[in-house]
Design an enzyme around this catalytic site. Structure first.
Site, PDB file in Angstrom:
ATOM      1  N   GLN A 178       3.816   1.493  -1.045  1.00 34.78           N
ATOM      2  CA  GLN A 178       4.624   1.716  -2.395  1.00 34.78           C
ATOM      3  C   GLN A 178       3.722   2.235  -3.433  1.00 34.78           C
ATOM      4  O   GLN A 178       4.118   3.049  -4.388  1.00 34.78           O
ATOM      5  CB  GLN A 178       5.099   0.130  -2.962  1.00 34.78           C
ATOM      6  CG  GLN A 178       6.294  -0.208  -2.066  1.00 34.78           C
ATOM      7  CD  GLN A 178       7.545   0.449  -2.245  1.00 34.78           C
ATOM      8  OE1 GLN A 178       8.031   1.321  -1.124  1.00 34.78           O
ATOM      9  NE2 GLN A 178       7.948   0.542  -3.393  1.00 34.78           N
TER      10      GLN A 178
ATOM     11  N   HIS B  94       0.883  -1.149  -0.130  1.00 36.05           N
ATOM     12  CA  HIS B  94      -0.003  -0.036   0.048  1.00 36.05           C
ATOM     13  C   HIS B  94       0.756   1.155   0.027  1.00 36.05           C
ATOM     14  O   HIS B  94       0.699   2.242  -0.641  1.00 36.05           O
ATOM     15  CB  HIS B  94      -1.003  -0.016   1.138  1.00 36.05           C
ATOM     16  CG  HIS B  94      -1.882   1.033   1.375  1.00 36.05           C
ATOM     17  ND1 HIS B  94      -2.972   1.326   0.417  1.00 36.05           N
ATOM     18  CD2 HIS B  94      -1.948   2.167   2.349  1.00 36.05           C
ATOM     19  CE1 HIS B  94      -3.574   2.488   0.810  1.00 36.05           C
ATOM     20  NE2 HIS B  94      -3.031   2.707   2.083  1.00 36.05           N
TER      21      HIS B  94
ATOM     22  N   HIS C 131       1.155   4.121  -3.071  1.00 32.39           N
ATOM     23  CA  HIS C 131       0.974   5.683  -2.701  1.00 32.39           C
ATOM     24  C   HIS C 131       2.083   6.637  -3.213  1.00 32.39           C
ATOM     25  O   HIS C 131       1.975   7.533  -3.787  1.00 32.39           O
ATOM     26  CB  HIS C 131       0.991   5.755  -1.113  1.00 32.39           C
ATOM     27  CG  HIS C 131      -0.399   5.771  -0.714  1.00 32.39           C
ATOM     28  ND1 HIS C 131      -1.217   7.128  -0.425  1.00 32.39           N
ATOM     29  CD2 HIS C 131      -1.115   4.914   0.243  1.00 32.39           C
ATOM     30  CE1 HIS C 131      -2.479   6.559   0.030  1.00 32.39           C
ATOM     31  NE2 HIS C 131      -2.367   5.391   0.442  1.00 32.39           N
TER      32      HIS C 131
END
Length: 109
Positions: A77, A75, A79
């Site tokens: 990464q 998650h 973002h």
């Protein structure tokens, strides 16, 4: 707990980068170029901080799977990559907003 904190910092910085980029685009729509430029710089700084954390995680992993890959890391990464892409696209959109304004001025609109 340290890994969780590190990953959360990555998410926070990436979120700040994306948010600042989107705010820059809003300022460009209002033709507030100084604010747009400042926000793009903020987005770049936040992305740089997130990227530093990512680089630390990669270094700690040493390509050997030492860093556990879990959903929150994936998650984070996501973002970061979305924030970086967002900033690049916003920069191009702001450039286009400036060009359109210039064309309008040159045609007396």
């Amino acid at each position: 707990m340290e890994m969780e904190t590190t990953v959360m910092e990555l998410i926070i910085h990436a979120g700040e980068a994306r948010s600042a980029a989107m705010q820059a685009l809003q300022e460009a729509r209002k033709q507030d170029w100084a604010a747009a430029d400042a926000l793009l710089q903020d987005a770049q700084r936040a992305a740089r901080e997130a990227h530093k954390i990512q680089t630390q995680l990669i270094g700690a992993d040493e390509g050997c799977g030492k860093v556990p890959v879990n959903l929150i890391l994936v998650h984070a990464q996501d973002h970061l990559m979305n924030a970086m892409l967002c900033r690049d696209l916003v920069e191009e959109l702001i450039y286009l907003h400036r060009e359109v304004q210039g064309l309008r001025k040159s045609h007396g609109q």
